[in-house]
Design an enzyme around this catalytic site. Structure first.
Site, mmCIF file in Angstrom:
data_model
loop_
_atom_site.group_PDB
_atom_site.id
_atom_site.type_symbol
_atom_site.label_atom_id
_atom_site.label_comp_id
_atom_site.label_asym_id
_atom_site.label_seq_id
_atom_site.Cartn_x
_atom_site.Cartn_y
_atom_site.Cartn_z
ATOM 1 N N ASP A 12 -16.521 8.046 -0.232
ATOM 2 C CA ASP A 12 -15.399 8.449 -0.427
ATOM 3 C C ASP A 12 -14.379 7.814 -1.742
ATOM 4 O O ASP A 12 -14.838 8.458 -2.605
ATOM 5 C CB ASP A 12 -15.032 5.947 0.519
ATOM 6 C CG ASP A 12 -13.160 6.706 0.551
ATOM 7 O OD1 ASP A 12 -13.110 7.668 0.562
ATOM 8 O OD2 ASP A 12 -12.807 5.723 0.472
ATOM 9 N N ASP A 14 -10.548 7.534 -2.369
ATOM 10 C CA ASP A 14 -9.227 7.437 -2.568
ATOM 11 C C ASP A 14 -9.522 5.350 -2.710
ATOM 12 O O ASP A 14 -10.388 5.463 -1.508
ATOM 13 C CB ASP A 14 -8.253 6.841 -1.648
ATOM 14 C CG ASP A 14 -7.671 8.641 -1.007
ATOM 15 O OD1 ASP A 14 -7.498 9.554 -2.696
ATOM 16 O OD2 ASP A 14 -6.667 8.712 -0.685
#
Length: 190
Positions: A12, A14
């Site tokens: 991922d 953020d």
């Protein structure tokens, strides 16, 4: 940890690679790497791993930033990785909000299917079996485990809140941050 002969890790963005913001990361100025995250990616690259990023970017649909802003954020990430000897092999993103009903927005597995198509060497119904997916939220992990990925939660970003909520997928391994994940993987503790 691999699809066929490709050693792949799905991250991922953020809260895992860069700081997360409640008001969304909207520009390259707001895209700030977490301590040690870029070094961790470089370390994984140097050990022969391909890195794919899978990120929900609903700020596009919300009009908070445009595609050029998103590309500028990713260009900054690439620029900062290069002197460390690291790189991102591919970036997959969902530009939608939940109301759009798309299949690519995590926790749905659409982005993971695209990653599997790009990297897979098998026709397995679970083409990401054994591939680590690293996120800071339950939705990151759920998207990957739908295709057999191995869930890894980092405590950066929303990670601590995710742990506190519970209901993590079976077998989820928890790491302080991306560097702790990289070190565990490379020390064969995963």
């Amino acid at each position: 940890m691999s699809i066929g002969s490709t050693k792949l890790i799905i991250l991922d963005r953020d809260g895992v690679i860069n700081e997360d913001r409640d008001d969304y990361v909207k520009s390259s100025d707001e895209w700030i790497p977490l301590p040690g995250s870029l070094e961790a990616i470089a370390l994984l690259n140097q050990a022969g791993y391909h890195i794919a990023v899978a990120t929900n970017q609903s700020g596009l649909a919300r009009g908070l930033f445009n595609i050029n802003d998103l590309h500028a954020m990713h260009s900054k990430m690439d620029r900062l990785l290069k002197p460390l000897g690291g790189h991102i092999d591919s970036i997959f993103f969902c530009p939608h909000v939940d109301a759009n009903g798309c299949d690519c927005r995590k926790p749905l597995p659409g982005m993971m299917k695209e990653i599997a198509l790009r990297y897979k060497k098998t026709d397995s119904t679970l083409p990401l079996t054994g591939t680590p997916i690293v996120g800071d939220s339950l939705r990151d992990l759920e998207a990957g485990i739908a295709l057999g990925a191995s869930p890894h939660l980092v405590l950066t970003g929303k990670g601590r809140k995710t742990v506190d909520k519970g209901n993590l997928p079976e077998g989820t391994q928890i790491h302080a941050d991306l560097m702790a994940f990289a070190n565990a993987l490379l020390e064969d503790r995963i």
